[in-house]
Scaffold this motif. Structure first.
Motif, PDB file in Angstrom:
ATOM      1  N   ARG A  29      18.664  65.566  60.292  1.00 21.57           N
ATOM      2  CA  ARG A  29      19.019  66.409  61.429  1.00 21.57           C
ATOM      3  C   ARG A  29      18.553  65.811  62.746  1.00 21.57           C
ATOM      4  NH1 ARG A  29      17.340  70.560  57.698  1.00 21.57           N
ATOM      5  NH2 ARG A  29      15.268  70.562  58.628  1.00 21.57           N
ATOM      6  N   GLY A  30      17.585  64.899  62.725  1.00 22.37           N
ATOM      7  CA  GLY A  30      17.018  64.343  63.940  1.00 22.37           C
ATOM      8  C   GLY A  30      17.912  63.317  64.595  1.00 22.37           C
ATOM      9  N   GLU A  31      17.767  63.193  65.937  1.00 20.28           N
ATOM     10  CA  GLU A  31      18.569  62.232  66.693  1.00 20.28           C
ATOM     11  C   GLU A  31      18.019  60.824  66.537  1.00 20.28           C
ATOM     12  OE1 GLU A  31      17.603  60.581  69.800  1.00 20.28           O
ATOM     13  OE2 GLU A  31      19.549  59.630  69.983  1.00 20.28           O
ATOM     14  N   SER A  34      11.103  60.732  67.200  1.00 18.86           N
ATOM     15  CA  SER A  34      10.541  61.929  67.807  1.00 18.86           C
ATOM     16  C   SER A  34       9.211  61.582  68.461  1.00 18.86           C
ATOM     17  CB  SER A  34      10.339  63.029  66.758  1.00 18.86           C
ATOM     18  OG  SER A  34       9.417  62.615  65.775  1.00 18.86           O
ATOM     19  N   TRP A  57      23.327  67.654  73.610  1.00 20.39           N
ATOM     20  CA  TRP A  57      23.019  67.827  72.191  1.00 20.39           C
ATOM     21  C   TRP A  57      24.170  67.314  71.329  1.00 20.39           C
ATOM     22  CZ3 TRP A  57      21.037  73.584  72.537  1.00 20.39           C
ATOM     23  CH2 TRP A  57      19.758  73.576  73.111  1.00 20.39           C
ATOM     24  N   LYS A  60      24.270  63.575  71.257  1.00 20.83           N
ATOM     25  CA  LYS A  60      23.177  63.057  70.428  1.00 20.83           C
ATOM     26  C   LYS A  60      23.337  63.441  68.958  1.00 20.83           C
ATOM     27  CE  LYS A  60      20.764  61.194  73.789  1.00 20.83           C
ATOM     28  NZ  LYS A  60      20.537  59.736  73.859  1.00 20.83           N
ATOM     29  N   ALA A  62      23.095  66.327  67.477  1.00 22.10           N
ATOM     30  CA  ALA A  62      22.120  67.277  66.950  1.00 22.10           C
ATOM     31  C   ALA A  62      22.828  68.248  66.018  1.00 22.10           C
ATOM     32  CB  ALA A  62      21.455  68.032  68.100  1.00 22.10           C
ATOM     33  N   ARG A  65      19.357  72.341  64.043  1.00 18.73           N
ATOM     34  CA  ARG A  65      18.040  72.113  64.627  1.00 18.73           C
ATOM     35  C   ARG A  65      17.352  73.408  65.052  1.00 18.73           C
ATOM     36  NH1 ARG A  65      17.329  67.039  66.508  1.00 18.73           N
ATOM     37  NH2 ARG A  65      15.165  67.719  66.543  1.00 18.73           N
ATOM     38  N   THR A 128      24.774  73.656  65.800  1.00 19.55           N
ATOM     39  CA  THR A 128      23.902  72.682  66.453  1.00 19.55           C
ATOM     40  C   THR A 128      22.455  73.100  66.271  1.00 19.55           C
ATOM     41  OG1 THR A 128      25.609  72.182  68.080  1.00 19.55           O
ATOM     42  CG2 THR A 128      23.357  71.534  68.627  1.00 19.55           C
ATOM     43  N   LEU A 180      14.417  70.622  69.472  1.00 21.24           N
ATOM     44  CA  LEU A 180      15.126  70.415  70.728  1.00 21.24           C
ATOM     45  C   LEU A 180      14.385  71.233  71.774  1.00 21.24           C
ATOM     46  CD1 LEU A 180      18.805  70.938  69.492  1.00 21.24           C
ATOM     47  CD2 LEU A 180      17.570  68.777  69.705  1.00 21.24           C
TER      48      LEU A 180
END
Length: 256
Positions: A29-31, A34, A57, A60, A62, A65, A128, A180
């Motif tokens: 799920r992460g862009e 972190s 978002w 990216k 996302a 999240r 999202t 986020l």
């Protein structure tokens, strides 16, 4: 003895599998990388219009999240409610109960374009985000909803939309996975930029997409609030790389 050993081995394997699956889900799920805000230099995107937070978002990628949104407004209104004047920021007056406002959010999925009234709802319906923390400054919450008892931080409100949590709180939450993080100009109506920066840098939050929003499309955000956000960005630049974001699609921009 062999049965006990085998049982323990099966238990260990099951627990390890759950942990690995959870970590894999978070990573998916992460862009990207972190940042631990308390320990690392991080990247911050300056967004001019509230709806463009969704655009960033989306760019990216996302998905699914947890979002931590800092500001005075809930941004969870559908277009029909907006047209009828239901739950608009200007109609939420002192003494209005937060539970009553949240109870009015009975919208079903729709294709609204994200703006200052609904961008968190749009992000939720598009999957999202799967969970929302609305962090409202204590002074603003007390004035708006007529709270007199202390401590206000014990009055968090938890709602669920189709099984997904929406939490209204007064403090930065403790979330294990990267979130986020969006900081709206309205958050500085009663918040000191320097003092809040100190609090933010001490938090245990991790984030891979951090935005600060000038909310130029929101008529309920004042010039002084935006100026305090700009002051905050100036202080933040000592700890973060500041990027001014322009959406790739012109449809989310507000006409001049």
């Amino acid at each position: 003895m062999k049965k006990v050993t085998l049982s323990l081995l099966i238990t260990v394997v099951c627990v390890a599998s759950v942990v690995l699956l959870n970590r894999g889900g978070i990573a998916a799920r992460g862009e990207g990388k972190s940042f631990a805000l308390a320990r690392e230099r991080f990247t911050v995107y300056v967004v001019h219009n509230t709806g463009d937070v969704c655009s960033l978002w989306n760019e990216k990628r996302a998905h699914g999240r947890i979002v931590v949104h800092l500001g005075k407004f809930l941004h969870f209104m559908k277009s029909d409610d907006s047209a009828a004047g239901v739950n608009s920021p200007t109609q939420i007056t002192q003494g209005t109960k937060l539970e009553d406002i949240l109870a009015g959010d009975t919208s079903h999925f729709n294709n609204d374009r994200p703006d200052h009234k609904n961008f968190l709802w749009v992000a939720f319906q598009a999957n999202t985000v799967r969970g929302i923390y609305n962090v409202i400054p204590p002074a603003d919450f007390k004035n708006r909803f007529g709270l007199t008892e202390e401590p206000v931080a014990q009055n968090d409100v938890v709602k669920h939309e189709f099984g997904s949590p929406r939490i209204i709180t007064f403090r930065l939450p403790a979330v294990a996975e990267p979130v986020l993080l969006n900081i709206d100009a309205s958050f500085f109506a009663s918040t000191d930029p320097a003092q809040f920066l100190g609090t933010l840098l001490k938090t245990g939050l991790k984030s891979d997409i951090i935005t600060v929003c000038l909310a130029e499309d929101n008529p309920d955000v004042t010039g002084p609030e935006r100026q305090k956000l700009l002051d905050f960005i100036g202080l933040l630049a000592q700890h973060a790389d500041i990027i001014h974001y322009e959406p790739s699609s012109p449809s989310s921009k507000v006409p001049k």
